[in-house]
Design an enzyme around this catalytic site. Structure first.
Site, PDB file in Angstrom:
ATOM      1  CB  CYS A  27      24.639  48.374  73.003  1.00  0.00           C
ATOM      2  SG  CYS A  27      23.168  49.434  72.955  1.00  0.00           S
ATOM      3  CB  CYS A  75      21.940  50.775  76.569  1.00  0.00           C
ATOM      4  SG  CYS A  75      20.918  49.951  75.331  1.00  0.00           S
TER       5      CYS A  75
END
Length: 81
Positions: free
Chosen positions: A10, A13
């Site tokens: 995501c 991250c």
């Protein structure tokens, strides 16, 4: 130093991986960065919420995005071990 960013891939991250890479480069740390998205591998570390930072096999943070200052402190701590 092996640094792993655990997460689904995501935006949090991805941004965390970029921040860690920038800070490690700024600190002149010799490192290898790996993004781990495989949920079985993440669970093997006992991490239940991501993103997480793992340095040399040790989970340093999980479930939050640390500030750049916190990342720097984590890398300094790991380098001194």
């Amino acid at each position: 130093m092996k640094i792993e960013i655990l997460g689904s891939g995501c935006k949090k991250c991805t941004n965390l991986a970029a921040d860690v890479e920038q800070i490690a480069n700024d600190m002149s740390v010799n490192f290898e960065l790996e993004k781990v998205t495989d949920m079985d591998a993440i669970l093997d570390y006992g991490v239940m919420s991501t993103p997480a930072i793992v340095v040399d096999g040790v989970v340093m943070t999980a479930g939050k995005v640390p500030t750049k200052h916190e990342i720097e402190q984590l890398l300094k701590q790991a380098a001194s071990c």
